[in-house]
Design a protein around this motif. Structure first.
Motif, PDB file in Angstrom:
ATOM      1  N   PHE A 240       0.834  -1.204   0.000  1.00 36.57           N
ATOM      2  CA  PHE A 240       0.000   0.000   0.000  1.00 36.57           C
ATOM      3  C   PHE A 240       0.872   1.258   0.000  1.00 36.57           C
ATOM      4  O   PHE A 240       0.663   2.180  -0.808  1.00 36.57           O
ATOM      5  CB  PHE A 240      -0.905  -0.017   1.228  1.00 36.57           C
ATOM      6  CG  PHE A 240      -1.861   1.150   1.309  1.00 36.57           C
ATOM      7  CD1 PHE A 240      -3.161   1.036   0.851  1.00 36.57           C
ATOM      8  CD2 PHE A 240      -1.456   2.369   1.845  1.00 36.57           C
ATOM      9  CE1 PHE A 240      -4.040   2.108   0.921  1.00 36.57           C
ATOM     10  CE2 PHE A 240      -2.315   3.451   1.918  1.00 36.57           C
ATOM     11  CZ  PHE A 240      -3.614   3.318   1.448  1.00 36.57           C
ATOM     12  N   TYR A 241       1.857   1.319   0.893  1.00 32.01           N
ATOM     13  CA  TYR A 241       2.656   2.535   1.012  1.00 32.01           C
ATOM     14  C   TYR A 241       3.657   2.693  -0.123  1.00 32.01           C
ATOM     15  O   TYR A 241       4.051   3.819  -0.452  1.00 32.01           O
ATOM     16  CB  TYR A 241       3.348   2.566   2.367  1.00 32.01           C
ATOM     17  CG  TYR A 241       2.371   2.702   3.504  1.00 32.01           C
ATOM     18  CD1 TYR A 241       1.448   3.741   3.520  1.00 32.01           C
ATOM     19  CD2 TYR A 241       2.321   1.777   4.546  1.00 32.01           C
ATOM     20  CE1 TYR A 241       0.519   3.864   4.543  1.00 32.01           C
ATOM     21  CE2 TYR A 241       1.402   1.894   5.574  1.00 32.01           C
ATOM     22  CZ  TYR A 241       0.498   2.943   5.563  1.00 32.01           C
ATOM     23  OH  TYR A 241      -0.424   3.060   6.569  1.00 32.01           O
ATOM     24  N   GLY A 244       1.260   4.247  -2.574  1.00 38.31           N
ATOM     25  CA  GLY A 244       0.737   5.503  -2.042  1.00 38.31           C
ATOM     26  C   GLY A 244       1.785   6.574  -1.887  1.00 38.31           C
ATOM     27  O   GLY A 244       1.450   7.769  -1.841  1.00 38.31           O
ATOM     28  N   SER A 245       3.066   6.192  -1.811  1.00 40.74           N
ATOM     29  CA  SER A 245       4.129   7.179  -1.651  1.00 40.74           C
ATOM     30  C   SER A 245       4.260   8.094  -2.857  1.00 40.74           C
ATOM     31  O   SER A 245       4.920   9.139  -2.762  1.00 40.74           O
ATOM     32  CB  SER A 245       5.463   6.462  -1.403  1.00 40.74           C
ATOM     33  OG  SER A 245       5.836   5.673  -2.530  1.00 40.74           O
ATOM     34  N   ALA A 301      -7.560   3.255  -0.248  1.00 44.45           N
ATOM     35  CA  ALA A 301      -6.811   3.141  -1.495  1.00 44.45           C
ATOM     36  C   ALA A 301      -7.553   3.799  -2.652  1.00 44.45           C
ATOM     37  O   ALA A 301      -6.961   4.528  -3.451  1.00 44.45           O
ATOM     38  CB  ALA A 301      -6.534   1.666  -1.807  1.00 44.45           C
ATOM     39  N   ALA A 304      -7.499   7.678  -2.122  1.00 44.24           N
ATOM     40  CA  ALA A 304      -6.191   8.257  -2.416  1.00 44.24           C
ATOM     41  C   ALA A 304      -5.900   8.216  -3.916  1.00 44.24           C
ATOM     42  O   ALA A 304      -5.341   9.178  -4.487  1.00 44.24           O
ATOM     43  CB  ALA A 304      -5.104   7.504  -1.652  1.00 44.24           C
ATOM     44  N   ALA A 305      -6.275   7.122  -4.578  1.00 43.52           N
ATOM     45  CA  ALA A 305      -6.068   7.022  -6.027  1.00 43.52           C
ATOM     46  C   ALA A 305      -6.879   8.080  -6.774  1.00 43.52           C
ATOM     47  O   ALA A 305      -6.400   8.689  -7.740  1.00 43.52           O
ATOM     48  CB  ALA A 305      -6.436   5.624  -6.506  1.00 43.52           C
ATOM     49  N   LEU A 327      -7.408  13.280   0.817  1.00 48.51           N
ATOM     50  CA  LEU A 327      -6.179  12.496   0.930  1.00 48.51           C
ATOM     51  C   LEU A 327      -5.766  12.330   2.390  1.00 48.51           C
ATOM     52  O   LEU A 327      -5.384  11.234   2.819  1.00 48.51           O
ATOM     53  CB  LEU A 327      -5.050  13.157   0.138  1.00 48.51           C
ATOM     54  CG  LEU A 327      -3.688  12.449   0.212  1.00 48.51           C
ATOM     55  CD1 LEU A 327      -3.751  11.092  -0.461  1.00 48.51           C
ATOM     56  CD2 LEU A 327      -2.589  13.307  -0.417  1.00 48.51           C
ATOM     57  N   TRP A 331      -5.443   8.805   4.250  1.00 48.79           N
ATOM     58  CA  TRP A 331      -4.136   8.392   4.761  1.00 48.79           C
ATOM     59  C   TRP A 331      -4.223   8.014   6.234  1.00 48.79           C
ATOM     60  O   TRP A 331      -3.646   7.020   6.669  1.00 48.79           O
ATOM     61  CB  TRP A 331      -3.120   9.515   4.547  1.00 48.79           C
ATOM     62  CG  TRP A 331      -1.706   9.034   4.563  1.00 48.79           C
ATOM     63  CD1 TRP A 331      -0.785   9.211   5.539  1.00 48.79           C
ATOM     64  CD2 TRP A 331      -1.050   8.271   3.544  1.00 48.79           C
ATOM     65  NE1 TRP A 331       0.417   8.623   5.204  1.00 48.79           N
ATOM     66  CE2 TRP A 331       0.271   8.038   3.977  1.00 48.79           C
ATOM     67  CE3 TRP A 331      -1.449   7.775   2.307  1.00 48.79           C
ATOM     68  CZ2 TRP A 331       1.185   7.322   3.218  1.00 48.79           C
ATOM     69  CZ3 TRP A 331      -0.523   7.063   1.552  1.00 48.79           C
ATOM     70  CH2 TRP A 331       0.767   6.843   2.001  1.00 48.79           C
ATOM     71  N   SER A 334      -5.841   4.578   6.644  1.00 49.75           N
ATOM     72  CA  SER A 334      -4.930   3.464   6.352  1.00 49.75           C
ATOM     73  C   SER A 334      -3.880   3.306   7.446  1.00 49.75           C
ATOM     74  O   SER A 334      -3.599   2.187   7.900  1.00 49.75           O
ATOM     75  CB  SER A 334      -4.258   3.670   4.989  1.00 49.75           C
ATOM     76  OG  SER A 334      -3.405   4.809   5.007  1.00 49.75           O
ATOM     77  N   LEU A 393      -2.318   1.460  -6.994  1.00 50.78           N
ATOM     78  CA  LEU A 393      -2.915   1.460  -5.664  1.00 50.78           C
ATOM     79  C   LEU A 393      -4.279   0.771  -5.670  1.00 50.78           C
ATOM     80  O   LEU A 393      -4.602  -0.011  -4.767  1.00 50.78           O
ATOM     81  CB  LEU A 393      -3.050   2.896  -5.168  1.00 50.78           C
ATOM     82  CG  LEU A 393      -3.309   3.117  -3.677  1.00 50.78           C
ATOM     83  CD1 LEU A 393      -2.217   2.466  -2.827  1.00 50.78           C
ATOM     84  CD2 LEU A 393      -3.385   4.609  -3.372  1.00 50.78           C
TER      85      LEU A 393
END
Length: 533
Positions: A240-241, A244-245, A301, A304-305, A327, A331, A334, A393
């Motif tokens: 995930f990270y 997501g990063s 996810a 954020a996507a 976001l 975040w 998660s 993601l």
């Protein structure tokens, strides 16, 4: 978001604050983190006064972050073998000494880039030591029903400090200078230390066989290797990270290139993330009533996507700020879900080490992902990198959703149901290795069920200290089956007696149910003997 919504009652967002010790430490942590953010603002600005070199600025940032990555696991070992309250007090004194030194040197004009880098590095060591320890004490402060809420409140507190600290630090820096700003950070440690001295922590129940650093380090790695529930959390969090990063690595470029913003607008974007995180932490209890942890992670996810795709099109600034609110909420959902899952599958004796591994995976995934998405943006542009990160993601979110996060329902309190091993004379703790033999009588009709239960038991043996495990049958009498496992020393086997949880005891009773002998399974302890010469 989830096929099977959670129907059980969920504690309120602030239920953990009804526990006085947690509430006091939570407030003190907010004050301490606020002071740390003020210190970081002063250091980041001061280095630009001391040197115009971008390298110097980057070195100060690296000096603060490098120890966190390098020392997370050793810090977790110390968190488990030392008294956590006293360890936190020592760390706070170290960090306070760093800030006092910065304050005095800034006041006298003796602060240089080299001193600033060195003191920032020492502060990073303190932060690295504090991270796993502070997370490890949370289950000691609240009952299990409030654990997830307490983790969310801790995340909320960090974001409150992040929203207040830089602003107050910047105001103090502009009005009174760096020395006063560092002094305000020193004052914040007074509150944290007062809270820690006020907290009367219960003594650990297994201090009669204390662990040493190297042995505890190996035991932590063995537990991590053998714990499948922890593997699930680490795998899903790392993936995930890593994807997501992308948004965090590219957000400065998004602000400058896609939104045509300046440094002030970039600060507003970060502020929107913090505000969104606060909102997300507040609504977490309501979200848990609608879905489970897997649904929360999948929803985070997708959200954020969606933000990453939206930002890639260069929206109006007001829309970008609204997206960053989403976001921040996604975040924090998660972070809280993964951290809570990791907390819930770790018994107290190894909690610091397990959380240190989790923090290492988190930081490693963020660092590696940031480098990778930076390279993608360099080659194909920022929008393409954001689209790729968003697509990855969502895809991995859907795939990993089939690998359910552990619910953390197992009772991990020590059962203490193993009887003391029989010995003809006292055994030195450093003697070893120790071979434990457990003899069962298993009828042919029960053999398949027994072996299946033993497969589950093998993970428990390895988690609690065995470096080798197996089962063997007597060639002359196949119904006689012997389980054997080895530990490195007599002291480590005594620690096994303390580590076996109530959930493990249930599993062991399931195994013994297949035993048909007239007496309980026979247990033998064989200690290694060095031959002469």
């Amino acid at each position: 978001m989830s096929a099977t919504p959670t129907t059980t009652a969920t504690p309120g967002a602030f239920a953990a604050l009804r526990r006085p010790v947690f509430a006091v430490l939570w407030i003190a942590t907010i004050l301490g983190n606020t002071g740390s953010f003020m210190r970081d603002v002063a250091s980041a600005w001061l280095v630009t006064d001391l040197s115009a070199s971008p390298t110097a600025v980057a070195m100060v940032q690296a000096a603060g972050l490098l120890p966190i990555f390098l020392l997370a696991i050793p810090a977790g070992v110390l968190a488990d073998i030392l008294d956590r309250r006293r360890f936190l007090i020592v760390i706070q004194l170290l960090l306070a000494a760093v800030s006092v030194t910065l304050m005095l040197m800034a006041k006298t004009g003796g602060l240089t880039v080299s001193y600033l880098i060195g003191l920032t590095f020492i502060g990073g060591i303190g932060a690295a030591l504090m991270g796993p320890t502070w997370q490890a004490i949370v289950p000691e402060l609240v009952p299990k029903a409030d654990l997830k809420g307490a983790v969310a409140l801790n995340s909320l507190g960090v974001n409150i400090a992040r929203a207040i600290g830089p602003a107050v630090g910047g105001l103090l820096l502009a009005s009174f200078g760096a020395a006063v700003t560092y002094g305000a950070d020193v004052v914040s440690y007074v509150f944290v230390l007062a809270a820690l001295f006020w907290w009367k922590r219960k003594a650990d129940s297994d201090d009669d066989v204390p662990e040493h650093f190297l042995g505890a380090f190996r035991a932590g790695l063995r537990y991590t290797r053998a714990s499948r529930p922890l593997h699930v959390v680490l795998l899903r969090a790392g993936i995930f990270y890593a994807f997501g990063s992308a948004i965090w690595a590219l957000l400065p470029l998004v602000a400058r290139q896609l939104l045509n913003g300046d440094a002030g607008f970039y600060g507003l974007l970060l502020g929107a993330v913090g505000a969104g995180a606060i909102i997300g932490a507040l609504v977490m209890p309501q979200l848990r009533r609608l879905t489970d942890g897997d649904g929360l992670v999948l929803g985070a996810a997708v959200a954020a996507a969606a933000v990453m795709v939206g930002l890639a099109f260069g929206p109006p600034r007001w829309a970008a700020l609204a997206m960053l609110l989403v976001l921040g909420a996604a975040w924090i959902v998660s972070l809280t879900t993964f951290s809570g899952a990791a907390q819930s599958v770790l018994p107290n004796w190894v909690r610091g080490r397990g959380l240190a591994v989790y923090l290492t995976v988190f930081n490693g995934a963020m660092a590696a992902g940031s480098l990778g998405w930076g390279a993608v943006a360099q080659q194909w542009g920022v929008p393409v990198a954001l689209w790729a990160g968003a697509a990855g993601l969502v895809v991995v979110g859907i795939i990993c959703n089939r690998l359910a996060l552990p619910t953390g329902d197992a009772d991990l309190d020590a059962s203490r149901h193993w009887p003391d091993p029989l010995t003809a004379a006292p055994v030195d703790h450093d003697r070893g290795p120790v071979l434990i033999l457990i003899e069962y009588r298993i009828e042919d009709t029960n053999r398949a069920g027994f072996l299946q239960a033993m497969k589950q038991l093998s993970s428990e043996r390895r988690r609690d200290g065995a470096y080798a495990w197996g089962i063997s049958e007597d060639s002359a009498e196949p119904q006689r089956i012997v389980e054997w496992f080895m530990v490195e020393s007599w002291a480590e086997h005594l620690r096994q007696h303390h580590r076996v949880s109530n959930a493990d005891a249930d599993l062991q009773r399931e195994v013994v149910r297949f035993h048909t002998g007239p007496d309980a399974p026979k247990v033998q302890h064989l200690i290694g003997v060095a031959p002469p010469g």
